[in-house]
Design a protein around this motif. Structure first.
Motif, PDB file in Angstrom:
ATOM      1  N   LYS A 206     -13.394   6.433   6.498  1.00  0.00           N
ATOM      2  CA  LYS A 206     -12.808   5.227   5.927  1.00  0.00           C
ATOM      3  C   LYS A 206     -11.581   5.577   5.076  1.00  0.00           C
ATOM      4  O   LYS A 206     -10.514   4.954   5.217  1.00  0.00           O
ATOM      5  N   ILE A 207     -11.716   6.559   4.203  1.00  0.00           N
ATOM      6  CA  ILE A 207     -10.595   6.960   3.347  1.00  0.00           C
ATOM      7  C   ILE A 207      -9.450   7.504   4.181  1.00  0.00           C
ATOM      8  O   ILE A 207      -8.275   7.169   3.957  1.00  0.00           O
ATOM      9  N   GLN A 208      -9.781   8.336   5.169  1.00  0.00           N
ATOM     10  CA  GLN A 208      -8.731   8.926   6.005  1.00  0.00           C
ATOM     11  C   GLN A 208      -7.962   7.838   6.747  1.00  0.00           C
ATOM     12  O   GLN A 208      -6.731   7.888   6.849  1.00  0.00           O
ATOM     13  N   TYR A 209      -8.679   6.845   7.253  1.00  0.00           N
ATOM     14  CA  TYR A 209      -8.037   5.739   7.970  1.00  0.00           C
ATOM     15  C   TYR A 209      -7.091   4.962   7.057  1.00  0.00           C
ATOM     16  O   TYR A 209      -5.931   4.704   7.410  1.00  0.00           O
ATOM     17  N   HIS A 210      -7.575   4.595   5.882  1.00  0.00           N
ATOM     18  CA  HIS A 210      -6.761   3.774   4.984  1.00  0.00           C
ATOM     19  C   HIS A 210      -5.560   4.551   4.441  1.00  0.00           C
ATOM     20  O   HIS A 210      -4.480   3.975   4.258  1.00  0.00           O
ATOM     21  N   HIS A 215       0.433   5.424   4.663  1.00  0.00           N
ATOM     22  CA  HIS A 215       1.602   6.224   5.045  1.00  0.00           C
ATOM     23  C   HIS A 215       2.447   5.477   6.076  1.00  0.00           C
ATOM     24  O   HIS A 215       3.687   5.471   5.991  1.00  0.00           O
ATOM     25  N   VAL A 216       1.783   4.857   7.039  1.00  0.00           N
ATOM     26  CA  VAL A 216       2.511   4.104   8.071  1.00  0.00           C
ATOM     27  C   VAL A 216       3.231   2.910   7.447  1.00  0.00           C
ATOM     28  O   VAL A 216       4.390   2.625   7.774  1.00  0.00           O
ATOM     29  N   LYS A 217       2.546   2.206   6.549  1.00  0.00           N
ATOM     30  CA  LYS A 217       3.169   1.076   5.876  1.00  0.00           C
ATOM     31  C   LYS A 217       4.423   1.502   5.120  1.00  0.00           C
ATOM     32  O   LYS A 217       5.467   0.830   5.178  1.00  0.00           O
ATOM     33  N   LYS A 218       4.346   2.624   4.411  1.00  0.00           N
ATOM     34  CA  LYS A 218       5.519   3.108   3.671  1.00  0.00           C
ATOM     35  C   LYS A 218       6.643   3.463   4.636  1.00  0.00           C
ATOM     36  O   LYS A 218       7.816   3.153   4.398  1.00  0.00           O
TER      37      LYS A 218
END
Length: 236
Positions: A206-210, A215-218
């Motif tokens: 869960k943490i790795q996914y979020h 990172h993608v959002k940034k």
């Protein structure tokens, strides 16, 4: 190239928020694993703890305790302003640097490396976290994060403008991006041990996914507020 013989000293800056379970062990670790001649001061910058963090720190006569608005970027910038050392060493309260970390950092700065970090090891035997820790030995931007700690000369820190206080999270990555853009980052091949508590609390995948989504959002241009709202909704 001539080696700079400037007498370098570290200012260790630790942002805290309810770190009573870690700060005592960390301060003792820093004392045991460094030399007084290399340390200007240790500065703990608290962001409004409601546990015994500040009380524990105040029991140390040689530790500077500052109070700041909540937010690691604001806390670390405040600590940097109070620092008298010419090397700033930013350290999370649940991360424990290797023995003689002060000498290792000073050696790198004397060689002309003005910023960098240690490789990292999680306090977990999970295969994914073991792999993630192993990858931090490579000087790749994708393998960097604030948990590995961050040293930077005060001169370079001021040139960059410090941590971007618009970011409640991701502030470490913003600074690291600036350093890689300047080709000014080195990884010291000694292990810093950090807590896997966030992974243990919420689950590794869960943490790795979020974190990946953040990172993608940034990368896609998300604002500091958008990133924080995503973090607050899904992780905090």
């Amino acid at each position: 190239m001539a080696i700079n013989k400037t007498p370098y000293r570290l200012s260790i800056i630790i942002p805290t928020l309810n770190e009573a379970n870690n700060i005592f062990n960390l301060l003792n670790n820093l004392t045991k694993n460094s030399s007084n001649k290399n340390i200007s001061e240790i500065i703990v910058v608290d962001g409004g703890s409601t546990d015994k963090t500040k009380k524990i720190v105040s029991n140390y006569n040689n530790i500077i305790l500052l109070t700041s608005e909540k937010g690691r970027a604001k806390q670390m910038n405040l600590g940097a302003k109070a620092a008298t050392g010419n090397i700033l060493y930013f350290l999370h309260a649940d991360s424990f640097p290797p023995q003689k970390f002060d000498e290792l950092i000073i050696n790198e700065v004397q060689k002309g490396n003005e910023a960098g970090c240690f490789r990292m090891q999680f306090d977990s035997s999970h295969w994914w976290l073991l792999l993630a820790g192993w990858l931090t030995k490579f000087n790749w931007r994708a393998c960097r994060g604030g948990d590995q700690s961050q040293f930077i000369t005060k001169t370079l820190f001021n040139i960059i403008g410090g941590f971007n206080e618009r970011y409640i999270i991701y502030e470490d990555n913003i600074l690291i991006n600036e350093l890689y853009a300047r080709n000014q980052f080195v990884v010291i091949n000694k292990k810093l041990k950090t807590s896997a508590r966030l992974y243990n609390k919420h689950g590794i995948w869960k943490i790795q996914y979020h974190f990946l989504i953040i990172h993608v959002k940034k990368w896609l241009g998300a604002s500091a507020d958008d990133i924080y709202l995503y973090y607050k909704k899904n992780i905090y």
